[in-house]
Design an enzyme around this catalytic site. Structure first.
Site, short mmCIF file in Angstrom:
data_model
loop_
_atom_site.label_atom_id
_atom_site.label_comp_id
_atom_site.label_asym_id
_atom_site.label_seq_id
_atom_site.Cartn_x
_atom_site.Cartn_y
_atom_site.Cartn_z
N THR A 40 -15.77 27.42 70.62
CA THR A 40 -14.95 26.80 69.58
C THR A 40 -15.78 26.04 68.56
O THR A 40 -15.35 25.85 67.43
CB THR A 40 -13.92 25.85 70.22
OG1 THR A 40 -14.62 24.90 71.02
CG2 THR A 40 -12.92 26.60 71.06
N CYS A 41 -16.97 25.58 68.97
CA CYS A 41 -17.81 24.83 68.03
C CYS A 41 -18.22 25.70 66.84
O CYS A 41 -18.26 25.24 65.71
CB CYS A 41 -19.04 24.28 68.74
SG CYS A 41 -18.68 22.96 69.91
N SER A 42 -18.55 26.95 67.11
CA SER A 42 -18.99 27.85 66.04
C SER A 42 -17.93 28.87 65.66
O SER A 42 -18.18 29.75 64.85
CB SER A 42 -20.26 28.59 66.49
OG SER A 42 -20.02 29.34 67.68
#
Length: 811
Positions: free
Chosen positions: A772-774
């Protein structure tokens, strides 16, 4: 007067004209002649298709054109032409200025007199020619001024004479002040003008507003998505190309292929050798390079001067092209199919031609509004609002092409420097989940993610004021440390916290308790016959106004950024946040449709039925959304409503319910205005505001694919095919869960990158992974599309925790 391309007298004239039109729209009166202007005569020249296979055909000495008695059906229709007419090479065709666009293409009309010039004995009172087929190659009829006519006008009226024969010129000549002589307006086609001017029976301002909303929802979908390259482009050259990533990928219309350069830094280019008459839209993440070209340029060269992150090579995913014909043909009668009008009840049953002509007038009105919109915006952010004239035109801003640029300018000019370090917040999601399961155990809601965020940001450890007026590129407002979860927050944790706040404020499921006191479910959530059963309104009993103000700040921060705050609020709330008027008839049915129907019955009922239905049981009281009963007048609970007083009772009920959350909404708006300038809210319609803050609630596979990029896959990779086939079988709810699984958000827009799963290259039917971060998705190999669908659906519903980056017990 601000600098721009328009002269002051023209700007003032157009402002006067727009005010008059706005009043006509509001009062459902006939619109001014200038907006409805259609010239009585237009000269057309035949423009041969340059891609025709036979050069001899293009050089033929004459052209035969088919004539119909009315605009024909779309492709596949079997209606034969009534006659044909012949036009000599180099000659012009004389027709009226009346045009009509349907699924077949753009049509022009010939009067009986004009028909007689080219053919006799046809028995027609009028004729229609297909000037341009929709989305097809072929000859075109292009409006021109004949050489003979221009020569005669210049001899009679002077060499500087320029004929005025468009509706825009009609507006400027009629409403602008001219010193000295001015051009004469060509004679208008009275019958065509009257078709535009006449107001349909029963038509109202609400119909125009709904039609504008329909056009906003559907115009972009009408754009053809097929391959237009052959019509507009003869060849493509590139500076260099990597193996298997050649120039052909720029025009293959595939989302997962691309051209990649292989040359010296700063020396990358794409050269387009054009066919005549094209507008180019080059798209890498929808970057528009050229639009509205006025002249033909045989060669267009796109140079890439600098690469992202100081890179050396370039990737372009494709070149998209739309000819000016295609843009003009978006508005056509084929748009108004009955199945598409279901969501627009005021438009259902209205004749298609009536909707088409009215839509043309709205399009013209918005075109002029765009030309002067910048002059309607106050200079100072401290202004109490734009001119009242702009407010009356606000529903039509949905269709404006200039609004987005002006909003962007207002937001950028009010930006502040983001903090050098993000506040680090420690959140306990386990306690928050326990609170969601049974909010009654903790009336203070201190364990909710919302409260943990609010209190942490106000604590002495994070003694920095967040004004949320940061640039759009500042995408993480705080850093989350989820206790015992072992997560390094590079953006995914932050987005998860926003999703948690959204879910706590307005739970997406109607079967769970509402864990926070700020919003309550509408009465419609218990009404199985309502089509708006998932809405919430601010709680009239809750007086924690600082927190409502913070909610408003979060709404403003979402508006400024690419982040989403998904709040299921009805138009009644969004309109007040945007500064628009609300009304009982238009807006309250989304809150309590049963009450709206009851009051309608109460107003129409006769005395006998009134006594039978209510007797002496109806008193001056009403139950609000928070289930509190309030008195509408002093001693209202003991005062019976009489038949002759029922209309006053209805007025009091409507006032009480429309204003029940007035203070809470005012606090939210105050917080919103601390982050977003008043000018932006003046330009935004409530629909725009909701979509920018919450994203698009309806997710289709076609829409989702626009935001998916495939990296490091061969052009014919079976993994991509299985994945796309699996998504095609997903419902809108499934797709929303897929977004949450990959990005931490549940609505579009959000950019997703799909990579091959590399840790187990040869394994089959593994569970998919996401970061989810990228916003990255790692696609394994699957034995079939069905296996991909089943495992992907299981993952998005059952594996919602974001990735773990470290030992959860590490300090």
């Amino acid at each position: 007067m601000r600098s721009g391309g328009e002269t002051p007298h023209r700007v003032l004239g157009r402002l006067r004209f727009l005010l008059q039109c706005s009043e006509c729209f509001r009062r459902a009166r006939e619109l001014p002649d200038a907006l409805c202007y259609v010239p009585r005569e237009v000269q057309y020249k035949i423009c041969k298709d340059p891609s025709a296979p036979s050069a001899a055909a293009a050089a033929a000495a004459r052209s035969l054109l088919s004539v119909w008695d009315s605009p024909g059906p779309a492709r596949g229709g079997k209606r034969a032409a009534r006659t044909t007419i012949e036009v000599r090479k180099g000659g012009c065709l004389r027709a009226t200025g009346e045009e009509y666009c349907n699924g077949a293409g753009l049509w022009v009309k010939l009067s009986k007199e004009q028909l007689e010039e080219y053919a006799s004995g046809h028995g027609l009172t009028e004729g229609w020619l297909l000037a341009q087929r929709f989305g097809e190659e072929g000859d075109k009829l292009v409006p021109v001024n004949s050489v003979e006519k221009i020569r005669w006008q210049q001899q009679a009226l002077g060499v500087d004479y320029k004929p005025a024969a468009s509706w825009e010129q009609a507006v400027d000549l009629t409403y602008s002040v001219h010193l000295g002589g001015k051009p004469r307006l060509a004679e208008q086609d009275e019958a065509a003008v009257q078709k535009f001017r006449s107001v349909p029976p029963g038509w109202s301002y609400d119909h125009d507003v709904e039609l504008a909303r329909f056009l906003y929802d559907h115009s972009e979908r009408e754009l053809p998505h097929g391959d237009c390259i052959k019509e507009h482009l003869s060849s493509v050259e590139v500076s260099s190309q990597a193996e298997d990533c050649g120039a052909a990928h720029l025009t293959d219309n595939q989302a997962y292929t691309f051209w990649e350069s292989c040359g010296l830094q700063g020396q990358h280019w794409v050269r387009l050798n054009m066919k005549k008459g094209a507008i180019v839209k080059s798209s890498y993440q929808d970057v528009c390079i050229l639009r509205d070209m006025k002249t033909h340029l045989p060669v267009l060269e796109i140079r890439i001067l600098e690469c992202r992150d100081k890179g050396h090579e370039v990737r372009l995913r494709g070149i998209k092209m739309k000819s000016f014909w295609e843009w003009d043909l978006i508005l056509n009668t084929g748009m108004f199919q009955p199945a598409r009008l279901v969501r627009y009840p005021l438009l259902e049953g209205v004749d298609t031609d009536v909707l088409y002509r009215r839509a043309v007038l709205i399009q013209r009105f918005v075109h002029l509004l765009d030309s002067v919109l910048c002059y309607l915006i106050p200079f100072s952010e401290d202004s109490t609002g734009a001119f009242s004239a702009l407010r009356t035109m606000k529903p039509f801003l949905l269709l404006s092409k200039q609004t987005t640029a002006l909003i962007t300018h207002c937001l950028q000019s009010s930006e502040t420097t983001p903090p050098q370090t993000q506040p680090k917040l420690y959140l306990n999601r386990h306690l928050a989940q326990e609170h969601r399961a049974n909010p009654a155990l903790d009336p203070s809601c201190r364990n909710a993610i919302f409260t943990q965020l609010y209190e942490s940001l106000r604590s002495s450890k994070n003694n920095q004021t967040l004004n949320y007026r940061w640039p759009m590129t500042y995408s993480q407002w705080w850093e989350c440390d989820f206790i015992t979860e072992g997560i390094i927050d590079n953006g995914g944790g932050f987005r998860d916290s926003l999703s948690d706040v959204s879910e706590e404020l307005c739970p997406s499921s109607g079967d769970v308790p509402v864990p926070l006191p700020f919003f309550v479910r509408t009465s419609n959530q218990g009404n199985s016959g309502s089509d708006t059963r998932d809405m919430y309104v601010p709680n009239p009993s809750c007086e924690d106004f600082p927190k409502y103000e913070w909610i408003g700040q979060l709404i403003g921060a979402a508006l400024r950024s690419k982040e989403l705050l998904t709040l299921a609020l009805p138009a009644l709330v969004w309109k007040q946040l945007a500064g628009e008027e609300v009304s009982w008839s238009k807006d309250f049915a989304a809150v309590d449709s049963e009450l709206v129907k009851l009051l309608e019955v109460l107003e129409r009922v006769d005395r006998e039925a009134f006594e039978f239905m209510f007797g002496r049981e109806l008193t001056y009281t009403i139950v609000l959304s928070d289930q509190r009963m309030v008195e509408l007048i002093p001693n209202g609970s003991s005062t019976v409503v009489r038949y002759e007083d029922r209309k006053e009772f209805i007025r009091l009920v409507q006032k009480a319910r429309l204003e029940e959350s007035k203070e809470q909404i005012a606090a939210m708006r105050a917080g919103l205005l601390r982050v977003v300038p008043q000018l932006v809210l003046d330009l935004l319609t409530w629909q725009h505001l909701e979509k920018k803050v919450c994203g698009d609630p309806e997710i289709t596979v076609a829409e989702l694919r626009r935001f998916i990029t495939f990296e490091d896959f061969p052009s014919d990779d079976i993994r991509v095919q299985n994945f796309l086939e699996a998504l095609n079988n997903f419902t809108s709810a499934d797709l929303s869960h897929f977004l949450k699984f990959v990005t931490g958000r549940s609505r579009l827009p959000v950019q997703i990158t799909v990579y091959p799963e590399m840790s187990n290259v040869d394994a089959l039917d593994l569970m998919p992974l996401a970061s989810t971060c990228s916003c990255s998705f790692f696609l394994p190999r699957y034995s079939s599309a069905k296996a991909c669908e089943e495992l992907l659906r299981y993952a998005v519903y059952n594996c919602m925790s974001i990735e773990t980056d470290r030992n959860p017990w590490d300090e």
